[in-house]
Motif scaffolding. Structure first.
Motif, PDB file in Angstrom:
ATOM      1  N   ASP A  22       0.814  -1.218   0.000  1.00 34.92           N
ATOM      2  CA  ASP A  22       0.000   0.000   0.000  1.00 34.92           C
ATOM      3  C   ASP A  22       0.848   1.269   0.000  1.00 34.92           C
ATOM      4  OD1 ASP A  22       1.011  -0.350   2.512  1.00 34.92           O
ATOM      5  OD2 ASP A  22      -0.841   0.134   3.576  1.00 34.92           O
ATOM      6  N   ASP A  23       2.143   1.142  -0.287  1.00 41.28           N
ATOM      7  CA  ASP A  23       3.026   2.313  -0.405  1.00 41.28           C
ATOM      8  C   ASP A  23       3.332   2.557  -1.875  1.00 41.28           C
ATOM      9  OD1 ASP A  23       3.447   2.835   2.415  1.00 41.28           O
ATOM     10  OD2 ASP A  23       4.631   0.998   2.438  1.00 41.28           O
ATOM     11  N   PHE A  24       3.222   3.793  -2.320  1.00 45.39           N
ATOM     12  CA  PHE A  24       3.538   4.084  -3.712  1.00 45.39           C
ATOM     13  C   PHE A  24       4.275   5.413  -3.818  1.00 45.39           C
ATOM     14  CE2 PHE A  24      -0.757   5.636  -2.930  1.00 45.39           C
ATOM     15  CZ  PHE A  24      -0.734   6.915  -3.455  1.00 45.39           C
ATOM     16  N   LEU A  25       5.023   5.532  -4.927  1.00 42.35           N
ATOM     17  CA  LEU A  25       5.872   6.698  -5.138  1.00 42.35           C
ATOM     18  C   LEU A  25       5.797   7.117  -6.604  1.00 42.35           C
ATOM     19  CD1 LEU A  25       8.158   8.591  -4.010  1.00 42.35           C
ATOM     20  CD2 LEU A  25       9.778   6.842  -4.761  1.00 42.35           C
ATOM     21  N   PHE A  26       5.559   8.419  -6.829  1.00 44.03           N
ATOM     22  CA  PHE A  26       5.582   8.981  -8.170  1.00 44.03           C
ATOM     23  C   PHE A  26       6.886   9.750  -8.350  1.00 44.03           C
ATOM     24  CE2 PHE A  26       0.881   8.916  -7.515  1.00 44.03           C
ATOM     25  CZ  PHE A  26       0.546   8.086  -8.575  1.00 44.03           C
ATOM     26  N   GLY A  27       7.498   9.592  -9.518  1.00 43.64           N
ATOM     27  CA  GLY A  27       8.647  10.412  -9.888  1.00 43.64           C
ATOM     28  C   GLY A  27       8.265  11.246 -11.102  1.00 43.64           C
ATOM     29  N   LEU A  28       8.308  12.555 -10.978  1.00 47.06           N
ATOM     30  CA  LEU A  28       7.792  13.434 -12.025  1.00 47.06           C
ATOM     31  C   LEU A  28       8.839  14.435 -12.479  1.00 47.06           C
ATOM     32  CD1 LEU A  28       5.349  14.598 -13.672  1.00 47.06           C
ATOM     33  CD2 LEU A  28       4.985  16.147 -11.730  1.00 47.06           C
ATOM     34  N   ILE A  29       8.966  14.588 -13.795  1.00 47.13           N
ATOM     35  CA  ILE A  29       9.687  15.705 -14.389  1.00 47.13           C
ATOM     36  C   ILE A  29       8.627  16.625 -14.980  1.00 47.13           C
ATOM     37  CG2 ILE A  29      11.315  16.433 -16.173  1.00 47.13           C
ATOM     38  CD1 ILE A  29      12.701  13.749 -15.888  1.00 47.13           C
ATOM     39  N   GLY A  30       8.490  17.786 -14.411  1.00 48.72           N
ATOM     40  CA  GLY A  30       7.445  18.708 -14.834  1.00 48.72           C
ATOM     41  C   GLY A  30       7.202  19.747 -13.762  1.00 48.72           C
ATOM     42  N   PRO A  31       6.227  20.640 -13.948  1.00 52.97           N
ATOM     43  CA  PRO A  31       5.943  21.694 -12.965  1.00 52.97           C
ATOM     44  C   PRO A  31       5.410  21.123 -11.660  1.00 52.97           C
ATOM     45  CG  PRO A  31       4.252  21.653 -14.659  1.00 52.97           C
ATOM     46  CD  PRO A  31       5.335  20.727 -15.121  1.00 52.97           C
ATOM     47  N   LYS A  32       5.715  21.802 -10.571  1.00 45.63           N
ATOM     48  CA  LYS A  32       5.347  21.297  -9.251  1.00 45.63           C
ATOM     49  C   LYS A  32       3.841  21.178  -9.082  1.00 45.63           C
ATOM     50  CE  LYS A  32       6.640  21.804  -4.401  1.00 45.63           C
ATOM     51  NZ  LYS A  32       7.436  22.575  -3.430  1.00 45.63           N
ATOM     52  N   LYS A  33       3.096  22.097  -9.684  1.00 41.00           N
ATOM     53  CA  LYS A  33       1.641  22.059  -9.518  1.00 41.00           C
ATOM     54  C   LYS A  33       1.049  20.769 -10.099  1.00 41.00           C
ATOM     55  CE  LYS A  33       0.559  24.637 -13.754  1.00 41.00           C
ATOM     56  NZ  LYS A  33      -0.108  25.840 -14.299  1.00 41.00           N
ATOM     57  N   LEU A  34       1.767  20.171 -11.073  1.00 39.16           N
ATOM     58  CA  LEU A  34       1.289  18.920 -11.652  1.00 39.16           C
ATOM     59  C   LEU A  34       1.339  17.792 -10.637  1.00 39.16           C
ATOM     60  CD1 LEU A  34       0.251  17.487 -14.162  1.00 39.16           C
ATOM     61  CD2 LEU A  34       2.617  17.144 -14.893  1.00 39.16           C
ATOM     62  N   ASN A  35       2.283  17.852  -9.680  1.00 44.26           N
ATOM     63  CA  ASN A  35       2.338  16.860  -8.598  1.00 44.26           C
ATOM     64  C   ASN A  35       1.019  16.802  -7.851  1.00 44.26           C
ATOM     65  OD1 ASN A  35       5.186  15.667  -8.184  1.00 44.26           O
ATOM     66  ND2 ASN A  35       5.615  17.832  -8.495  1.00 44.26           N
ATOM     67  N   TYR A  36       0.520  17.965  -7.486  1.00 47.17           N
ATOM     68  CA  TYR A  36      -0.711  18.023  -6.708  1.00 47.17           C
ATOM     69  C   TYR A  36      -1.915  17.570  -7.528  1.00 47.17           C
ATOM     70  CZ  TYR A  36       2.132  20.569  -3.360  1.00 47.17           C
ATOM     71  OH  TYR A  36       3.114  20.917  -2.464  1.00 47.17           O
ATOM     72  N   GLN A  37      -1.905  17.889  -8.819  1.00 50.21           N
ATOM     73  CA  GLN A  37      -3.000  17.432  -9.673  1.00 50.21           C
ATOM     74  C   GLN A  37      -3.029  15.911  -9.751  1.00 50.21           C
ATOM     75  OE1 GLN A  37      -2.365  19.399 -13.419  1.00 50.21           O
ATOM     76  NE2 GLN A  37      -2.780  21.451 -12.592  1.00 50.21           N
ATOM     77  N   ILE A  38      -1.845  15.304  -9.856  1.00 48.52           N
ATOM     78  CA  ILE A  38      -1.750  13.841  -9.892  1.00 48.52           C
ATOM     79  C   ILE A  38      -2.224  13.238  -8.577  1.00 48.52           C
ATOM     80  CG2 ILE A  38      -0.132  11.902 -10.017  1.00 48.52           C
ATOM     81  CD1 ILE A  38       1.526  13.602 -11.975  1.00 48.52           C
ATOM     82  N   LEU A  39      -1.821  13.849  -7.460  1.00 54.60           N
ATOM     83  CA  LEU A  39      -2.228  13.341  -6.145  1.00 54.60           C
ATOM     84  C   LEU A  39      -3.736  13.435  -5.946  1.00 54.60           C
ATOM     85  CD1 LEU A  39       0.626  14.698  -3.847  1.00 54.60           C
ATOM     86  CD2 LEU A  39       0.124  12.309  -4.368  1.00 54.60           C
ATOM     87  N   ILE A  40      -4.320  14.535  -6.398  1.00 54.47           N
ATOM     88  CA  ILE A  40      -5.767  14.708  -6.263  1.00 54.47           C
ATOM     89  C   ILE A  40      -6.512  13.646  -7.064  1.00 54.47           C
ATOM     90  CG2 ILE A  40      -7.709  16.227  -6.837  1.00 54.47           C
ATOM     91  CD1 ILE A  40      -5.854  18.593  -6.168  1.00 54.47           C
ATOM     92  N   LYS A  41      -6.074  13.425  -8.305  1.00 54.44           N
ATOM     93  CA  LYS A  41      -6.711  12.407  -9.136  1.00 54.44           C
ATOM     94  C   LYS A  41      -6.505  11.015  -8.555  1.00 54.44           C
ATOM     95  CE  LYS A  41      -6.549  14.969 -13.490  1.00 54.44           C
ATOM     96  NZ  LYS A  41      -6.073  14.981 -14.896  1.00 54.44           N
ATOM     97  N   SER A  42      -5.310  10.765  -8.008  1.00 55.30           N
ATOM     98  CA  SER A  42      -5.034   9.465  -7.382  1.00 55.30           C
ATOM     99  C   SER A  42      -5.931   9.245  -6.175  1.00 55.30           C
ATOM    100  CB  SER A  42      -3.559   9.379  -6.968  1.00 55.30           C
ATOM    101  OG  SER A  42      -2.710   9.508  -8.078  1.00 55.30           O
ATOM    102  N   ALA A  43      -6.102  10.300  -5.377  1.00 56.01           N
ATOM    103  CA  ALA A  43      -6.955  10.197  -4.188  1.00 56.01           C
ATOM    104  C   ALA A  43      -8.397   9.906  -4.578  1.00 56.01           C
ATOM    105  CB  ALA A  43      -6.869  11.490  -3.385  1.00 56.01           C
ATOM    106  N   HIS A  44      -8.886  10.571  -5.630  1.00 57.75           N
ATOM    107  CA  HIS A  44     -10.259  10.326  -6.092  1.00 57.75           C
ATOM    108  C   HIS A  44     -10.413   8.898  -6.589  1.00 57.75           C
ATOM    109  CE1 HIS A  44     -11.081  14.891  -6.816  1.00 57.75           C
ATOM    110  NE2 HIS A  44     -11.155  14.541  -5.544  1.00 57.75           N
ATOM    111  N   TRP A  45      -9.392   8.398  -7.313  1.00 57.28           N
ATOM    112  CA  TRP A  45      -9.463   7.032  -7.836  1.00 57.28           C
ATOM    113  C   TRP A  45      -9.450   6.009  -6.700  1.00 57.28           C
ATOM    114  CZ3 TRP A  45      -6.544   2.587  -7.761  1.00 57.28           C
ATOM    115  CH2 TRP A  45      -6.862   1.620  -8.699  1.00 57.28           C
TER     116      TRP A  45
END
Length: 215
Positions: A22-45
């Protein structure tokens, strides 16, 4: 950001994902705000599909240079991305360091009874202590076997670390804990009693002259 400048493409994005249980890690190259967008979508899923709640305390957004604690390792990189054009594709590489969070490891084993805070010291300093639950064992060899099983587990888990020398302090504390346990099993109070009897490596021979040492 540096990768975007090198490839001259403002829309450049790279996302990597790794999960263990149940532990997961994202590695992103891109703007920081995209991190939060990914987390929000992940949380909804997670909520919609699995019925799990991802709280603000259960995730962090960190820069690679500051590092992150994941599955017992401290993962970080002080180097920027190495970008090369090869066979029609951009190849992006980071040199990640898999460090050992020594303080957290010592705290964990202190909770298990292997270490405790030294008395009468200005700074918080951990020292080895006897492992009370193994005092009932029938021989000093059995005590060393128990300690070795724990030590081998730590060695195997951190075999992938790029900084093995960090564990030298941990090995010293474990050997001191082993010596104290052996001493108290023989109704002695000092770890030096065990070291004087079995040597600094705590080497014990059996009836067939096979030697076992505390790793």
């Amino acid at each position: 950001k540096n990768v975007q400048r090198l490839v001259k493409n403002p829309n450049w994005r790279v996302l990597k994902y790794i999960r263990y249980a149940d532990d997961f890690l994202f590695g992103l190259i891109g703007p920081k705000k995209l991190n939060y967008q990914i987390l929000i979508k992940s949380a909804h899923w997670l909520k919609l599909i699995l019925g799990l709640n991802l709280t603000s305390q259960s995730f962090k957004v960190k820069d690679q240079e500051k590092g992150i604690h994941f599955l017992g390792y401290w993962i970080w990189s002080k180097d920027k991305a190495n970008v090369k054009w090869k066979k029609g594709n951009w190849i992006i590489a980071f040199r990640l360091n898999f460090s050992i969070p020594l303080k957290l490891l010592i705290l964990k084993f202190a909770e298990k009874g292997f270490f405790h805070v030294a008395k009468q010291t200005k700074k918080k300093r951990f020292v080895g202590r006897r492992q009370d639950k193994w005092l009932f064992l029938k021989s000093d060899r059995e005590i060393i076997n128990r300690f070795n099983s724990v030590i081998n587990g730590v060695k195997n888990y951190y075999a992938g670390s790029t900084q093995q020398s960090v564990l030298s302090r941990f090995w010293f504390l474990m050997k001191k804990s082993c010596a104290l346990t052996i001493a108290h099993r023989n109704n002695k109070k000092s770890a030096w009693w065990a070291f004087n009897k079995y040597g600094k490596e705590l080497a014990i021979k059996d009836e067939k002259d096979n030697v076992i040492v505390c790793l």
